[in-house]
Design a protein around this motif. Structure first.
Motif, PDB file in Angstrom:
ATOM      1  N   ASN A  17      51.071  18.172  42.097  1.00 32.01           N
ATOM      2  CA  ASN A  17      51.840  18.717  40.975  1.00 32.01           C
ATOM      3  C   ASN A  17      52.296  17.586  40.053  1.00 32.01           C
ATOM      4  OD1 ASN A  17      54.430  19.543  39.613  1.00 32.01           O
ATOM      5  ND2 ASN A  17      53.883  21.506  40.510  1.00 32.01           N
ATOM      6  N   TYR A  18      52.907  16.555  40.607  1.00 32.07           N
ATOM      7  CA  TYR A  18      53.444  15.463  39.804  1.00 32.07           C
ATOM      8  C   TYR A  18      52.345  14.672  39.100  1.00 32.07           C
ATOM      9  CZ  TYR A  18      58.138  16.029  41.844  1.00 32.07           C
ATOM     10  OH  TYR A  18      59.367  16.502  42.213  1.00 32.07           O
ATOM     11  N   TYR A  19      51.145  14.634  39.648  1.00 28.53           N
ATOM     12  CA  TYR A  19      50.036  13.929  38.997  1.00 28.53           C
ATOM     13  C   TYR A  19      49.814  14.480  37.587  1.00 28.53           C
ATOM     14  CZ  TYR A  19      45.409  12.090  38.003  1.00 28.53           C
ATOM     15  OH  TYR A  19      44.348  11.450  37.413  1.00 28.53           O
ATOM     16  N   PHE A  20      49.975  15.788  37.431  1.00 30.34           N
ATOM     17  CA  PHE A  20      49.754  16.409  36.128  1.00 30.34           C
ATOM     18  C   PHE A  20      50.983  16.371  35.226  1.00 30.34           C
ATOM     19  CE2 PHE A  20      46.405  18.145  38.726  1.00 30.34           C
ATOM     20  CZ  PHE A  20      45.316  18.005  37.885  1.00 30.34           C
ATOM     21  N   ILE A  21      52.136  16.088  35.800  1.00 30.89           N
ATOM     22  CA  ILE A  21      53.371  16.039  35.016  1.00 30.89           C
ATOM     23  C   ILE A  21      53.645  14.625  34.528  1.00 30.89           C
ATOM     24  CG2 ILE A  21      55.878  16.347  35.128  1.00 30.89           C
ATOM     25  CD1 ILE A  21      55.301  18.678  37.108  1.00 30.89           C
ATOM     26  N   CYS A  22      53.641  13.652  35.472  1.00 30.31           N
ATOM     27  CA  CYS A  22      53.960  12.269  35.107  1.00 30.31           C
ATOM     28  C   CYS A  22      53.554  11.341  36.248  1.00 30.31           C
ATOM     29  CB  CYS A  22      55.459  12.143  34.828  1.00 30.31           C
ATOM     30  SG  CYS A  22      56.011  10.445  34.545  1.00 30.31           S
ATOM     31  N   HIS A  23      52.735  10.356  35.935  1.00 30.00           N
ATOM     32  CA  HIS A  23      52.275   9.420  36.965  1.00 30.00           C
ATOM     33  C   HIS A  23      53.414   8.557  37.491  1.00 30.00           C
ATOM     34  CE1 HIS A  23      47.784   9.639  35.619  1.00 30.00           C
ATOM     35  NE2 HIS A  23      48.266  10.786  36.040  1.00 30.00           N
ATOM     36  N   THR A  24      54.391   8.226  36.638  1.00 31.06           N
ATOM     37  CA  THR A  24      55.525   7.419  37.097  1.00 31.06           C
ATOM     38  C   THR A  24      56.373   8.218  38.082  1.00 31.06           C
ATOM     39  OG1 THR A  24      55.507   6.298  34.953  1.00 31.06           O
ATOM     40  CG2 THR A  24      57.462   5.985  36.334  1.00 31.06           C
ATOM     41  N   PRO A 155      56.143   4.006  32.370  1.00 29.31           N
ATOM     42  CA  PRO A 155      56.511   5.353  31.905  1.00 29.31           C
ATOM     43  C   PRO A 155      55.930   5.643  30.511  1.00 29.31           C
ATOM     44  CG  PRO A 155      58.439   4.179  32.725  1.00 29.31           C
ATOM     45  CD  PRO A 155      57.320   3.187  32.663  1.00 29.31           C
ATOM     46  N   VAL A 156      55.544   6.870  30.312  1.00 29.48           N
ATOM     47  CA  VAL A 156      55.034   7.338  29.027  1.00 29.48           C
ATOM     48  C   VAL A 156      55.995   8.418  28.546  1.00 29.48           C
ATOM     49  CG1 VAL A 156      53.111   8.466  27.852  1.00 29.48           C
ATOM     50  CG2 VAL A 156      52.654   6.839  29.700  1.00 29.48           C
ATOM     51  N   LYS A 157      56.589   8.199  27.389  1.00 21.15           N
ATOM     52  CA  LYS A 157      57.591   9.127  26.850  1.00 21.15           C
ATOM     53  C   LYS A 157      56.920  10.453  26.492  1.00 21.15           C
ATOM     54  CE  LYS A 157      61.978   8.663  25.183  1.00 21.15           C
ATOM     55  NZ  LYS A 157      63.052   7.943  25.754  1.00 21.15           N
ATOM     56  N   ARG A 162      63.434  14.076  29.048  1.00 26.90           N
ATOM     57  CA  ARG A 162      64.894  14.285  28.971  1.00 26.90           C
ATOM     58  C   ARG A 162      65.417  15.165  30.102  1.00 26.90           C
ATOM     59  NH1 ARG A 162      67.857  11.432  25.886  1.00 26.90           N
ATOM     60  NH2 ARG A 162      67.224  11.012  23.775  1.00 26.90           N
ATOM     61  N   LYS A 163      64.602  16.069  30.596  1.00 27.84           N
ATOM     62  CA  LYS A 163      65.033  16.983  31.653  1.00 27.84           C
ATOM     63  C   LYS A 163      64.607  16.523  33.044  1.00 27.84           C
ATOM     64  CE  LYS A 163      65.098  20.952  28.587  1.00 27.84           C
ATOM     65  NZ  LYS A 163      64.604  22.293  28.327  1.00 27.84           N
ATOM     66  N   CYS A 164      63.952  15.386  33.102  1.00 26.52           N
ATOM     67  CA  CYS A 164      63.410  14.897  34.370  1.00 26.52           C
ATOM     68  C   CYS A 164      64.499  14.232  35.211  1.00 26.52           C
ATOM     69  CB  CYS A 164      62.285  13.898  34.091  1.00 26.52           C
ATOM     70  SG  CYS A 164      61.569  13.177  35.581  1.00 26.52           S
ATOM     71  N   ALA A 165      64.445  14.461  36.506  1.00 24.43           N
ATOM     72  CA  ALA A 165      65.395  13.852  37.433  1.00 24.43           C
ATOM     73  C   ALA A 165      65.264  12.328  37.464  1.00 24.43           C
ATOM     74  CB  ALA A 165      65.191  14.420  38.836  1.00 24.43           C
ATOM     75  N   TYR A 166      64.123  11.799  37.040  1.00 22.40           N
ATOM     76  CA  TYR A 166      63.876  10.360  37.059  1.00 22.40           C
ATOM     77  C   TYR A 166      64.149   9.693  35.711  1.00 22.40           C
ATOM     78  CZ  TYR A 166      61.575  11.305  41.495  1.00 22.40           C
ATOM     79  OH  TYR A 166      61.306  11.682  42.774  1.00 22.40           O
ATOM     80  N   TYR A 167      64.695  10.413  34.766  1.00 16.94           N
ATOM     81  CA  TYR A 167      64.910   9.926  33.409  1.00 16.94           C
ATOM     82  C   TYR A 167      65.613   8.559  33.395  1.00 16.94           C
ATOM     83  CZ  TYR A 167      66.493   9.635  28.576  1.00 16.94           C
ATOM     84  OH  TYR A 167      66.738   9.209  27.298  1.00 16.94           O
ATOM     85  N   GLU A 168      66.687   8.431  34.145  1.00 14.70           N
ATOM     86  CA  GLU A 168      67.467   7.199  34.128  1.00 14.70           C
ATOM     87  C   GLU A 168      66.676   6.014  34.673  1.00 14.70           C
ATOM     88  OE1 GLU A 168      71.422   7.531  35.703  1.00 14.70           O
ATOM     89  OE2 GLU A 168      71.789   9.386  34.580  1.00 14.70           O
ATOM     90  N   LEU A 169      65.812   6.252  35.629  1.00 22.52           N
ATOM     91  CA  LEU A 169      65.018   5.153  36.174  1.00 22.52           C
ATOM     92  C   LEU A 169      63.990   4.648  35.152  1.00 22.52           C
ATOM     93  CD1 LEU A 169      64.323   6.366  39.819  1.00 22.52           C
ATOM     94  CD2 LEU A 169      65.846   4.537  39.092  1.00 22.52           C
ATOM     95  N   CYS A 170      63.512   5.544  34.311  1.00 25.77           N
ATOM     96  CA  CYS A 170      62.484   5.169  33.342  1.00 25.77           C
ATOM     97  C   CYS A 170      63.054   4.675  32.013  1.00 25.77           C
ATOM     98  CB  CYS A 170      61.574   6.368  33.047  1.00 25.77           C
ATOM     99  SG  CYS A 170      60.598   6.902  34.465  1.00 25.77           S
TER     100      CYS A 170
END
Length: 172
Positions: A17-24, A155-157, A162-170
């Motif tokens: 699932n995450y592969y298609f959402i965001c590699h980071t 990370p790729v913006k 903005r709604k991602c739980a990992y936002y602060e890390l990126c």
């Protein structure tokens, strides 16, 4: 150390699932950096999951790799995933295709069909496993394994950040 052909047996559905959402996001999750417990959106999704399909026995985990929301048994085994919205539909479909692949090819379960349920929209998508996409799923698992084994991807913006739980890390 697992060979490249054995690595597909260690991939989780969430990683597909995450592969298609965001590699980071995939890389963080795969390296046990899990931020979802802090996310309001994840909490809302869990509430939706708990509040729907209450008559079904839920939450099946197989080999600590795939977590199925609920299963119905009949002429065919129905594997159901409950999702909040169709925004990440491609990620949802491939996650479910991976579940079908894993059940059929790895576990030998025949006559299995997958359903993605969108209860808020009152929609359902049905996916059948007929083996024609086995090569595609194997290739996908190899891509996931290669990404996870490498360095953290930059990370790729995107609008979903903005709604991602990992936002602060990126981004902070």
């Amino acid at each position: 150390m697992l060979s490249k052909t054995e690595k597909h047996l260690q991939i989780m559905g969430t990683q597909i699932n995450y592969y298609f959402i965001c590699h980071t996001k995939l890389w963080f999750f795969s390296h046990h950096i899990k931020m979802e417990q802090e996310s309001d959106l994840v909490s809302m999704g869990k509430q939706l999951h708990q509040g729907t399909y209450q008559k079904e026995k839920r939450d099946y985990t197989i080999d600590n790799l795939i977590s199925i929301d609920f299963i119905k048994k009949g002429d065919m085994l129905e594997v159901h995933e409950v999702k909040k919205s169709k925004k990440m539909e491609k990620a949802h479909e491939y996650q479910l295709l991976y579940y079908l692949y894993y059940l059929n090819v790895v576990k030998g379960v025949e006559n299995v069909v997958g359903m993605i349920n969108y209860p808020k929209m009152r929609k359902k998508i049905t996916l059948k496993w007929d083996g024609t996409r086995e090569g595609e799923i194997r290739e996908l698992t190899e891509k996931v394994a290669t990404l996870v084994d490498g360095d953290m991807p930059k990370p790729v913006k995107s609008p979903t950040c903005r709604k991602c739980a990992y936002y602060e890390l990126c981004w902070v």
